[in-house]
Each structure stands twice: as C-alpha cells, then as structure tokens.
Motif scaffolding. Structure first.
Motif, mmCIF file in Angstrom:
data_model
loop_
_atom_site.group_PDB
_atom_site.id
_atom_site.type_symbol
_atom_site.label_atom_id
_atom_site.label_comp_id
_atom_site.label_asym_id
_atom_site.label_seq_id
_atom_site.Cartn_x
_atom_site.Cartn_y
_atom_site.Cartn_z
ATOM 1 N N ALA A 29 0.827 -0.940 -0.068
ATOM 2 C CA ALA A 29 -0.030 -0.056 -0.016
ATOM 3 C C ALA A 29 0.903 1.333 0.012
ATOM 4 N N GLU A 30 0.534 2.536 -0.523
ATOM 5 C CA GLU A 30 1.132 3.587 -0.550
ATOM 6 C C GLU A 30 0.240 4.651 -0.631
ATOM 7 N N ILE A 31 0.524 5.946 0.199
ATOM 8 C CA ILE A 31 -0.070 7.113 -0.013
ATOM 9 C C ILE A 31 0.887 8.247 -0.465
ATOM 10 N N THR A 32 0.234 8.604 -1.393
ATOM 11 C CA THR A 32 0.759 9.814 -2.346
ATOM 12 C C THR A 32 0.990 10.917 -1.400
ATOM 13 N N ILE A 33 1.896 11.955 -1.988
ATOM 14 C CA ILE A 33 1.887 13.316 -1.113
ATOM 15 C C ILE A 33 0.725 13.976 -1.274
ATOM 16 N N GLY A 34 -0.124 13.957 -2.348
ATOM 17 C CA GLY A 34 -1.632 14.455 -2.424
ATOM 18 C C GLY A 34 -2.619 13.697 -1.538
ATOM 19 N N GLY A 35 -2.079 12.657 -0.845
ATOM 20 C CA GLY A 35 -3.027 11.679 0.076
ATOM 21 C C GLY A 35 -3.829 10.729 -0.538
ATOM 22 N N SER A 36 -3.617 10.468 -1.760
ATOM 23 C CA SER A 36 -4.190 9.370 -2.463
ATOM 24 C C SER A 36 -3.738 7.831 -2.025
ATOM 25 N N THR A 37 -4.395 6.978 -2.191
ATOM 26 C CA THR A 37 -3.977 5.602 -1.758
ATOM 27 C C THR A 37 -3.993 4.672 -2.747
ATOM 28 N N ASN A 38 -2.921 3.703 -2.829
ATOM 29 C CA ASN A 38 -3.026 2.728 -3.887
ATOM 30 C C ASN A 38 -2.647 1.275 -2.961
ATOM 31 N N TYR A 39 -3.340 0.069 -3.466
ATOM 32 C CA TYR A 39 -3.059 -1.099 -2.834
ATOM 33 C C TYR A 39 -2.895 -2.058 -3.843
ATOM 34 N N ALA A 40 -2.144 -3.122 -3.500
ATOM 35 C CA ALA A 40 -1.918 -4.076 -4.114
ATOM 36 C C ALA A 40 -3.298 -4.785 -4.369
ATOM 37 N N ASP A 41 -3.606 -5.747 -5.638
ATOM 38 C CA ASP A 41 -4.876 -6.286 -5.667
ATOM 39 C C ASP A 41 -5.104 -7.435 -4.560
ATOM 40 N N SER A 42 -3.960 -7.959 -4.173
ATOM 41 C CA SER A 42 -4.081 -8.967 -3.214
ATOM 42 C C SER A 42 -4.593 -8.742 -1.775
ATOM 43 N N VAL A 43 -4.446 -7.169 -1.482
ATOM 44 C CA VAL A 43 -4.947 -6.850 -0.085
ATOM 45 C C VAL A 43 -6.052 -5.897 -0.068
ATOM 46 N N LYS A 44 -6.703 -5.441 -1.664
ATOM 47 C CA LYS A 44 -7.905 -4.633 -1.767
ATOM 48 C C LYS A 44 -8.896 -5.102 -0.756
ATOM 49 N N GLY A 45 -9.467 -4.092 -0.230
ATOM 50 C CA GLY A 45 -10.698 -4.342 0.687
ATOM 51 C C GLY A 45 -10.353 -4.970 2.038
ATOM 52 N N ARG A 46 -9.116 -5.287 2.009
ATOM 53 C CA ARG A 46 -8.658 -6.174 3.576
ATOM 54 C C ARG A 46 -7.820 -5.198 4.433
ATOM 55 N N PHE A 47 -6.930 -4.448 3.760
ATOM 56 C CA PHE A 47 -5.843 -3.526 4.399
ATOM 57 C C PHE A 47 -6.154 -2.252 4.046
ATOM 58 N N THR A 48 -6.029 -1.179 4.888
ATOM 59 C CA THR A 48 -6.012 0.138 4.830
ATOM 60 C C THR A 48 -4.954 0.861 5.314
#
Length: 114
Positions: free
Chosen positions: A48-67
């Motif tokens: 998972a990552e949070i950009t400088i602007g605050g957007s989050t991106n997740y690996a497909d394998s953890v989407k919906g489970r990790f925040t």
C-alpha cells in the motif's frame, strides 16, 4: 532519518493487526509513504502507498482488507490489516521519501497461522 516500525506478530487467519511506522527527521506530508512486504524466497512487493496528495493505492491481493493511513502531525503511517490470510505472512517494511531518495524501516514480522 529514522523509521521505527512496530505492530507485527502472530495471528490466526481471519484476524487483524495494525502496523505503525513512526518517523523522525523527515516530514510526512511532503513525502510519499508506503508499506512493502517480503515473504521467504520472494521479492519485496508493494502492499500500500499514500501519495503526497493523500491518494492511496493497494496491491490487488490486499484490496478491501488492508487500509493505510497516516497522521502527519505525528509523522506516523499505519497499516490496518483485516481478514488476514496465511499468504500475508511476511516481513513488512515501511518506506518514506520522494524520488530519488527513499528511506526504509527495519521491518516487522507478520505471521498468519491457518
């Protein structure tokens, strides 16, 4: 710059853990933050990552489970992991910075038993 990761441990499948990564010597709000993991015999991968602007991106394998979230005032980034699976077992690392300079935490072990 120092990054201190914590919160790993042993949990049963379906359980939850929250990882924390506290930083000193760097300002979170002007840097990208990320969580990576590395399982035995595998390459390190982005979770998972949070950009400088605050957007989050997740690996497909953890989407919906990790925040992933961060508290800029505390210079701390979090990874809330729910519905854990045995395949989530790995050493988890936090990473902070802006290209081309990044810093890594020391890693924290997460083990999920079936």
């Amino acid at each position: 710059v120092q990054l201190q990761a914590s919160g790993g441990g042993l949990v049963q499948a379906g359980g939850s853990l929250r990882l924390s990564c506290a930083a000193s010597g760097i300002i979170f709000r002007i840097n990208r933050t990320g969580w990576y993991r590395q399982a035995p015999g595998k390459q390190r991968e982005l979770v998972a990552e949070i950009t400088i602007g605050g957007s989050t991106n997740y690996a497909d394998s953890v989407k919906g489970r990790f925040t992933s979230s961060r508290d800029n005032a505390k210079n701390t980034v979090y990874l809330q992991m729910n519905s854990l699976k045995p395949e989530d077992t790995a050493v988890y690392y936090c990473k902070v910075g802006t290209a081309p300079t990044f810093y890594w935490g020391q890693g924290t072990q997460v083990t999920v038993s079936s």
